[in-house]
Design an enzyme around this catalytic site. Sequence first.
Site, PDB file in Angstrom:
ATOM      1  N   ASP A 140     -13.057   5.383   1.075  1.00  0.00           N
ATOM      2  CA  ASP A 140     -11.626   5.370   1.382  1.00  0.00           C
ATOM      3  C   ASP A 140     -11.085   6.793   1.434  1.00  0.00           C
ATOM      4  OD1 ASP A 140      -8.895   5.152   1.473  1.00  0.00           O
ATOM      5  OD2 ASP A 140      -8.709   3.816  -0.246  1.00  0.00           O
ATOM      6  N   ASP A 156       0.877  -1.174   0.000  1.00  0.00           N
ATOM      7  CA  ASP A 156       0.000   0.000   0.000  1.00  0.00           C
ATOM      8  C   ASP A 156       0.912   1.220   0.000  1.00  0.00           C
ATOM      9  OD1 ASP A 156      -1.681   2.098   0.532  1.00  0.00           O
ATOM     10  OD2 ASP A 156      -2.383   1.342   2.472  1.00  0.00           O
ATOM     11  N   GLU A 190      -7.196   0.671  -4.551  1.00  0.00           N
ATOM     12  CA  GLU A 190      -7.216   0.569  -3.088  1.00  0.00           C
ATOM     13  C   GLU A 190      -8.556   0.098  -2.529  1.00  0.00           C
ATOM     14  OE1 GLU A 190      -5.781   4.440  -2.036  1.00  0.00           O
ATOM     15  OE2 GLU A 190      -3.787   3.975  -2.810  1.00  0.00           O
ATOM     16  N   LYS A 246       3.165  11.260  -3.344  1.00  0.00           N
ATOM     17  CA  LYS A 246       2.120  10.605  -4.151  1.00  0.00           C
ATOM     18  C   LYS A 246       1.279  11.640  -4.895  1.00  0.00           C
ATOM     19  CE  LYS A 246      -1.486   7.082  -3.544  1.00  0.00           C
ATOM     20  NZ  LYS A 246      -2.095   6.216  -2.518  1.00  0.00           N
TER      21      LYS A 246
END
Lengths: 623, 189
Positions: A207, A25, A185, A86
């Site tokens: 999420d 992850d 994800e 990211k």
Amino acid sequence: MALLQIAEPGQAAAPHEHKLAAGIDLGTTNSLVASVRSGTPETLPDEKGEHILPSVVAYTESGVLVGSEALANAHGDALNTISSVKRLMGRGVEDLQLLGDELPYDFAQTDSRVPRIRTRAGDVSPVEVSAEILKLLGKRAESALGGELTGVVVTVPAYFDDAQRQATKDAATLAGLRVFRLLNEPTAAAIAYGLDKGADGIHAIYDLGGGTFDISILRLNRGVFEVMSTGGDSALGGDDFDRAIAEWVMQQAGIERPDSTVQTALMRAARRAKETLTTQQVTEIELADPAWKGTLDLDTFNGLIDGLVRKTISACRRALRDAGITADEVEDVVMVGGSTRVPRVRERVAEFFGREPLVDIDPDRVVAIGAAIQADILAGNKPDEEMLLLDVNPLSLGIETMGGLVEKIIPRNTTIPVARAQEFTTFKDGQTAMAIHVVQGERELVDDCRSLARFELRGIPPMVAGAARIRVTYRIDADGLLEVEAEEQTQGVRASIEVKPSYGLSDNEIADMLRSSVEHAHDDMEARKLREQQVEGERVIEALVAALDADGEELLKPEERSRIDAELASFRNLVAGTDANAIEQGIKTLEKACDFYVERRMNSNIRRAMAGHSVNEFEQEAE
Amino acid sequence: MHIANFDMLDLSKNFFELFALPVSYTIDNSALRERYRELQRSVHPDRYANASQQEQRLAMQGSTFINEAFETLSDPLGRAQYMLRLHGVDIDSDNETTKDTAFLMEQLELREALSEIRHQADPLGAIADFLDTVTGKLNRMISDMATDFETPSPDRLDAIRERVRKMQFLRKLHQEAESLEAELEEELL
């Protein structure tokens, strides 16, 4: 003669051999690695027992630091300590303005389209920074599992566009990892929950991570996950909650233009306050320089973030609409990501879906655990596993047409892999070239969409306007990566070009990055290439032998079988040698020789899948 | 829209055969979905993550083909167009349009109504009603389609072709109404 074995399609691994695989992850704020050990998926700790690795990379005097050590370096050396990278993945220089001046880095002025961050170790791209994190997690997994990884599954937000996915995959490659699959994800979270509970029905995965928000609507039916729709915002997350608090503090304390050290301190205090408010009604905030002290209560905090939470609920509404369902058809709502610990988020989600969300699995670890389960299956360790993921593309893909308009070729939420073609024609008499501009997004104007790639199709035979037929085909593979091809059809003249949409990194830049990475000096590169080809060669042999054992007798005539055996024998010799190029070539030769056999196998798999179903009333005229 | 070059995989001659279903406009959606899953289970690239690149390529093509077939058959408009093609009628959906003036007038009126919804007292209620109206019209066309496909004489095939053109209008209208609804919800909720 070997006994006829029935193998699950695609299962090439020898039965007893357990292949090492891991799920990663790669988060905005934190990253984790997990693996299935003796049947149980679990996150893997470092030598200090810490599972969570802060996604921070520091370029210090003494070398590269990753994780909490890097975080410690942030104090006083903010410009050389990269966090939340990211957010920059797959972004071009022109996107930086969109992200505002939130990022306290020095960006280098370059000709490249990729932003480069100026550090004392030189200018680094977001891909390289991410590769450092992945490399460390890969090593952690290998030392915990005691061997080399066959491959990894890396998770990405469902809402990541093509460039962001490509960048993530490149980062893994740069880190020396083989990527089985990029996994969304939310889907990973659903796997973690779904397999535990075996719950058929429709599930919503909410999420909210550090920097991204995803909502996915999934249907689970006897082990098959179908993604019905997905939506979200790739630049909205818990960091924004922190920022809202930090801005409130700045207002209260009268801080106007914080330098990067004060910014770091502010964000740190804000994060602590947010975390305290997940369990308390009120929290103290204290700053050292400038000295300030105050209290923030839950109601005020809720007021600060309500607008952000509302944005996530709007995205939920859109996702339900795209899936063609209403909120009451959703059986479960799964909460993923550390930011779902914020009470206001849980309240609003419960209110919207009309049920309490599931929070049983640690929201920080659930994605890594799901990825590990998927990696274990893809490695071939669970031949009887029925689980399968049918994912969708998150954003519409289109092409620029006359007047700066977008013609959608593949609409969002189409199940992948997918291929769609559209025909276009020439605009002027005698036109011999056509510009093709690939864009991604939901809007009608090219300027409002994201430009993925441009290329030209040349060599169109001159004809009157409107006579040429150019077929443009978009293909998305199971990782969600796009390939575009254009082809002139009328006169049988075939000119076709394939593009991998780039996020600005040219092949040269990637080569440079590989070259500059200290670990791979020239000799290493040669040895590495040979080793890679040998591994690939062994994989090919293993796959073919397993296939031949399974159905070689059934599907091959004796003379075909001996031809393949001969090819296989000479290929084995190549793999035992030391010529990487010869092995590479040999793989191609062998594959060519086996073409017909592989096709037969695939068809026989399909026939087996459909065995038992018969067409009751087949209409003749329909043929 | 149709990707035809799939000769290398000797898959069934048509999409119905692929799913072991009778060629019929009225379709058993749960059987279709069930068989779609079974097929993907045996062909999807994830089943070949460890196999040779060649098998991976083929799995990708097979899986893509199955997705296309499933999507075509599960969509009433796509299914009608596909069945017309099986009957040798190739509809050029981009370039042919209906000439039925009454229908076109009605479309104009519907579009006008759509553009005024924003200014109504209860725009969300109005857009919901509007969507129901359009869906109702589409559903009636779908059921007429089923009747015509039962005995597909040349006349009936012509009628179907005309209905496909009209359905495309309504489909577009429905999409625009849906995006207006999304916009309104975002503004008002």
